[in-house]
Design a protein around this motif. Structure first.
Motif, mmCIF file in Angstrom:
data_model
loop_
_atom_site.group_PDB
_atom_site.id
_atom_site.type_symbol
_atom_site.label_atom_id
_atom_site.label_comp_id
_atom_site.label_asym_id
_atom_site.label_seq_id
_atom_site.Cartn_x
_atom_site.Cartn_y
_atom_site.Cartn_z
ATOM 1 N N PHE A 297 0.847 -1.190 0.000
ATOM 2 C CA PHE A 297 0.000 0.000 0.000
ATOM 3 C C PHE A 297 0.886 1.246 0.000
ATOM 4 C CE2 PHE A 297 -2.118 3.389 2.503
ATOM 5 C CZ PHE A 297 -3.025 3.778 1.522
ATOM 6 N N GLY A 298 1.619 1.475 1.079
ATOM 7 C CA GLY A 298 2.497 2.632 1.157
ATOM 8 C C GLY A 298 1.879 3.767 1.936
ATOM 9 N N ILE A 299 2.090 3.776 3.244
ATOM 10 C CA ILE A 299 1.537 4.824 4.108
ATOM 11 C C ILE A 299 2.329 6.118 3.976
ATOM 12 C CG2 ILE A 299 1.237 5.470 6.548
ATOM 13 C CD1 ILE A 299 0.333 2.627 7.087
ATOM 14 N N VAL A 300 3.648 6.018 3.747
ATOM 15 C CA VAL A 300 4.502 7.208 3.694
ATOM 16 C C VAL A 300 4.015 8.228 2.656
ATOM 17 C CG1 VAL A 300 6.827 7.986 3.074
ATOM 18 C CG2 VAL A 300 6.532 6.128 4.719
ATOM 19 N N PRO A 301 3.668 7.849 1.420
ATOM 20 C CA PRO A 301 3.169 8.856 0.477
ATOM 21 C C PRO A 301 1.891 9.559 0.954
ATOM 22 C CG PRO A 301 3.833 6.893 -0.693
ATOM 23 C CD PRO A 301 3.856 6.538 0.763
ATOM 24 N N VAL A 302 1.015 8.829 1.640
ATOM 25 C CA VAL A 302 -0.208 9.449 2.154
ATOM 26 C C VAL A 302 0.138 10.463 3.233
ATOM 27 C CG1 VAL A 302 -2.431 9.038 3.275
ATOM 28 C CG2 VAL A 302 -1.581 7.422 1.571
ATOM 29 N N GLU A 303 1.093 10.129 4.098
ATOM 30 C CA GLU A 303 1.507 11.070 5.145
ATOM 31 C C GLU A 303 2.135 12.324 4.534
ATOM 32 O OE1 GLU A 303 2.365 7.881 8.764
ATOM 33 O OE2 GLU A 303 4.046 8.612 7.552
ATOM 34 N N ALA A 304 2.896 12.158 3.465
ATOM 35 C CA ALA A 304 3.486 13.317 2.791
ATOM 36 C C ALA A 304 2.394 14.206 2.192
ATOM 37 C CB ALA A 304 4.451 12.860 1.706
ATOM 38 N N MET A 305 1.409 13.598 1.535
ATOM 39 C CA MET A 305 0.318 14.387 0.960
ATOM 40 C C MET A 305 -0.499 15.073 2.034
ATOM 41 S SD MET A 305 -0.986 12.156 -2.344
ATOM 42 C CE MET A 305 -1.450 10.714 -1.389
ATOM 43 N N ALA A 306 -0.698 14.388 3.176
ATOM 44 C CA ALA A 306 -1.418 15.007 4.290
ATOM 45 C C ALA A 306 -0.665 16.219 4.829
ATOM 46 C CB ALA A 306 -1.630 13.990 5.411
ATOM 47 N N SER A 307 0.658 16.244 4.605
ATOM 48 C CA SER A 307 1.491 17.383 5.013
ATOM 49 C C SER A 307 1.551 18.464 3.927
ATOM 50 C CB SER A 307 2.917 16.898 5.316
ATOM 51 O OG SER A 307 2.895 15.850 6.271
ATOM 52 N N GLY A 308 0.783 18.268 2.858
ATOM 53 C CA GLY A 308 0.711 19.262 1.797
ATOM 54 C C GLY A 308 1.851 19.212 0.812
ATOM 55 N N ARG A 309 2.547 18.066 0.714
ATOM 56 C CA ARG A 309 3.692 17.971 -0.181
ATOM 57 C C ARG A 309 3.471 16.906 -1.258
ATOM 58 N NH1 ARG A 309 4.670 22.009 -0.858
ATOM 59 N NH2 ARG A 309 6.591 21.467 -1.952
ATOM 60 N N PRO A 310 4.072 17.115 -2.439
ATOM 61 C CA PRO A 310 3.882 16.178 -3.561
ATOM 62 C C PRO A 310 4.812 14.976 -3.451
ATOM 63 C CG PRO A 310 5.277 17.985 -4.236
ATOM 64 C CD PRO A 310 4.874 18.288 -2.817
ATOM 65 N N VAL A 311 4.515 13.960 -4.258
ATOM 66 C CA VAL A 311 5.221 12.683 -4.208
ATOM 67 C C VAL A 311 5.743 12.329 -5.592
ATOM 68 C CG1 VAL A 311 5.000 10.214 -3.699
ATOM 69 C CG2 VAL A 311 3.736 11.889 -2.319
ATOM 70 N N LEU A 312 7.007 11.916 -5.644
ATOM 71 C CA LEU A 312 7.570 11.315 -6.851
ATOM 72 C C LEU A 312 7.812 9.845 -6.534
ATOM 73 C CD1 LEU A 312 8.797 11.406 -9.702
ATOM 74 C CD2 LEU A 312 10.979 12.067 -8.645
ATOM 75 N N TYR A 314 7.842 5.472 -7.629
ATOM 76 C CA TYR A 314 7.904 4.387 -8.608
ATOM 77 C C TYR A 314 6.476 3.943 -8.899
ATOM 78 C CZ TYR A 314 8.750 -0.289 -10.522
ATOM 79 O OH TYR A 314 8.747 -1.414 -11.308
ATOM 80 N N GLY A 315 6.110 3.923 -10.172
ATOM 81 C CA GLY A 315 4.708 3.758 -10.548
ATOM 82 C C GLY A 315 4.201 2.341 -10.570
ATOM 83 N N ARG A 316 4.442 1.594 -9.491
ATOM 84 C CA ARG A 316 3.852 0.270 -9.325
ATOM 85 C C ARG A 316 3.501 0.065 -7.861
ATOM 86 N NH1 ARG A 316 6.649 -4.746 -12.203
ATOM 87 N NH2 ARG A 316 4.742 -5.625 -11.327
ATOM 88 N N GLY A 317 2.558 -0.861 -7.620
ATOM 89 C CA GLY A 317 2.189 -1.184 -6.251
ATOM 90 C C GLY A 317 1.045 -0.342 -5.740
ATOM 91 N N GLY A 318 0.917 -0.301 -4.412
ATOM 92 C CA GLY A 318 -0.208 0.373 -3.781
ATOM 93 C C GLY A 318 -0.244 1.865 -3.993
ATOM 94 N N VAL A 319 0.884 2.459 -4.371
ATOM 95 C CA VAL A 319 0.921 3.913 -4.574
ATOM 96 C C VAL A 319 0.007 4.340 -5.713
ATOM 97 C CG1 VAL A 319 2.850 3.969 -6.214
ATOM 98 C CG2 VAL A 319 2.556 5.837 -4.599
ATOM 99 N N LEU A 320 -0.329 3.422 -6.610
ATOM 100 C CA LEU A 320 -1.258 3.748 -7.695
ATOM 101 C C LEU A 320 -2.648 4.056 -7.174
ATOM 102 C CD1 LEU A 320 -0.184 1.070 -10.349
ATOM 103 C CD2 LEU A 320 0.426 3.494 -10.282
ATOM 104 N N ASP A 321 -2.965 3.593 -5.966
ATOM 105 C CA ASP A 321 -4.260 3.893 -5.353
ATOM 106 C C ASP A 321 -4.279 5.254 -4.662
ATOM 107 O OD1 ASP A 321 -5.068 1.408 -6.166
ATOM 108 O OD2 ASP A 321 -5.501 0.623 -4.162
ATOM 109 N N SER A 322 -3.114 5.774 -4.302
ATOM 110 C CA SER A 322 -3.081 6.974 -3.460
ATOM 111 C C SER A 322 -2.636 8.231 -4.192
ATOM 112 C CB SER A 322 -2.185 6.735 -2.238
ATOM 113 O OG SER A 322 -0.860 6.384 -2.619
ATOM 114 N N VAL A 323 -1.608 8.159 -5.004
ATOM 115 C CA VAL A 323 -1.076 9.341 -5.680
ATOM 116 C C VAL A 323 -1.808 9.559 -7.006
ATOM 117 C CG1 VAL A 323 0.971 10.375 -6.724
ATOM 118 C CG2 VAL A 323 1.182 9.071 -4.595
#
Length: 389
Positions: A297-312, A314-323
């Motif tokens: 899934f990847g909780i770290v990208p969600v926490e970054a977005m909750a802090s108002g910051r963008p995410v770069l 790797y385009g595979r895995g659970g991050v496709l659901d969040s970013v």
């Protein structure tokens, strides 16, 4: 007869913040309790939804658990009594299927297994409903098998083909004991379909996005957060930022840390650990989060977005659901330093278009309240239907 759980409507809201359900007798089976990570946060939330639930696990270290888990009644399998089990529990993996099957869950109406290590293989009453919340089919048995075997010591490397062959057979057989499967991301739903030949509903794990806030002061430095272990691919970040010269803060511990420190340029700073307030500040002030892993899934990208910051990422895995590409971040295509360098160049050009409000809005889709509502609805549907899905 499988009990029909009451509706998760107004009566549950009135009963408490989390919409608690109290009628059935509930058992929650979690693989092991030796540290607080994403799976244990899901367990905390399940305990809030089912406050009378009993917890079963292979190995339990209360000193490393949250108060919410310590307050629960926790029963361990006999694995917990084996020598050095709290530290070397993974060496006892071949014994865990047998240990699970010796747990007596005949008195429970609803069994929820929290699966990433062996948990779903329990034997339940024919009248009970067994729902498996799958963080991932055991990755060391399936798609990460060759990676784990390559990194194992010589004795383990020699034993793994026979032992893991048997465990794969058990893993597939025990998946048939589950009545309802829930996956924590679309990525894991596909892995469940591939390895277990089962269909699964997606319910994302809870992320307490209210704990993170944006900052008006944003640094030029990028941020990487995670364990310094091979599958997280911190080496990609070091190699790419060595090439670009852009400043990077890397937060995390692990076996790769010492080697990466030796190869990193002066533009890369390592911090093994930050307390929560320091981590919140690092998220909020980062130019962007760099996420190099293929995560369940990847909780770290969600926490970054909750802090108002963008995410770069790797385009595979659970991050496709969040970013959301082009809105809350961008993806790079391959797990290679060259692809990440290309992603950083595109990211720099795109940053002026980024709106922190959109990132915060997106992160709120993964709040604990969303998890509560969807999990209660899934349990209610499953128990009302009374049949495998």
């Amino acid at each position: 007869m499988i009990p029909v759980l009451p509706s998760a409507g107004a009566e549950h809201v009135a009963a408490g913040r989390h919409g608690r359900m109290s009628e059935p007798r509930v058992a929650i089976v979690h693989y092991w309790l030796v540290g607080m990570r994403g799976g244990e946060r899901v367990l905390e939330r399940l305990l809030a939804l089912f406050p009378g639930a009993d917890v079963f696990t292979h190995v339990y270290d209360p000193a490393r658990m949250s108060e919410a888990i310590r307050k629960s009644r926790v029963t361990t399998t006999w694995i917990n009594g084996l020598p050095f089990a709290r530290r070397f529990y993974q060496y006892y993996l071949p014994l865990m299927p047998m240990a699970l099957e010796q747990l007596d869950l005949s008195g429970y109406d609803l069994v929820i297994s929290s699966e990433s290590g062996p948990a779903k293989g329990v034997i339940t009453s024919p009248h009970a409903h067994h729902l498996c919340y799958c963080h991932s089919p055991m990755r060391y048995l399936w798609d990460h098998y060759h990676l784990y075997r390559r990194d194992a010591n010589p004795v383990a490397r020699a034993a793994m083909p026979l032992i893991y062959h048997r465990m794969r057979q058990w893993d597939i057989a025990s998946s048939a004991r589950v009545d309802t499967v829930v996956a924590n991301s679309s990525f894991i739903r596909e892995r469940v379909r591939k390895f277990w030949r089962r269909e699964a509903e997606v319910i994302h794990p809870p992320v307490d996005t209210r704990m993170f806030t944006p900052s008006l002061d944003v640094d030029e430095r990028y941020l990487w957060v995670g364990q310094m272990v091979p599958y997280k691919r911190p080496d990609l970040a070091v190699e790419a930022f060595n090439h670009t010269g852009l400043p990077l803060l890397m937060v995390g511990e692990g076996a790769m840390l010492a080697r990466l420190q030796k190869t990193a340029g002066p533009n890369i700073r390592f911090v093994p650990r930050l307390n929560f307030n320091e981590l919140r500040e690092a998220y909020a002030r980062a130019r962007g989060l760099v996420f190099t892993a293929e995560e369940d899934f990847g909780i770290v990208p969600v926490e970054a977005m909750a802090s108002g910051r963008p995410v770069l990422a790797y385009g595979r895995g659970g991050v496709l659901d969040s970013v959301v590409p082009g809105e809350t971040g961008l993806f790079f295509d391959r797990q290679s330093a060259e692809s990440l360098v290309d992603g950083l160049e595109r990211f720099e050009r795109w940053l002026p278009e980024f709106d922190s409000r959109r990132a915060i809005e997106q992160s709120n889709l993964f709040s604990p309240e969303h998890f509560d509502r969807k999990m209660l609805a899934a349990v209610r549907r499953a128990t009302a239907a009374g049949a495998p899905s």
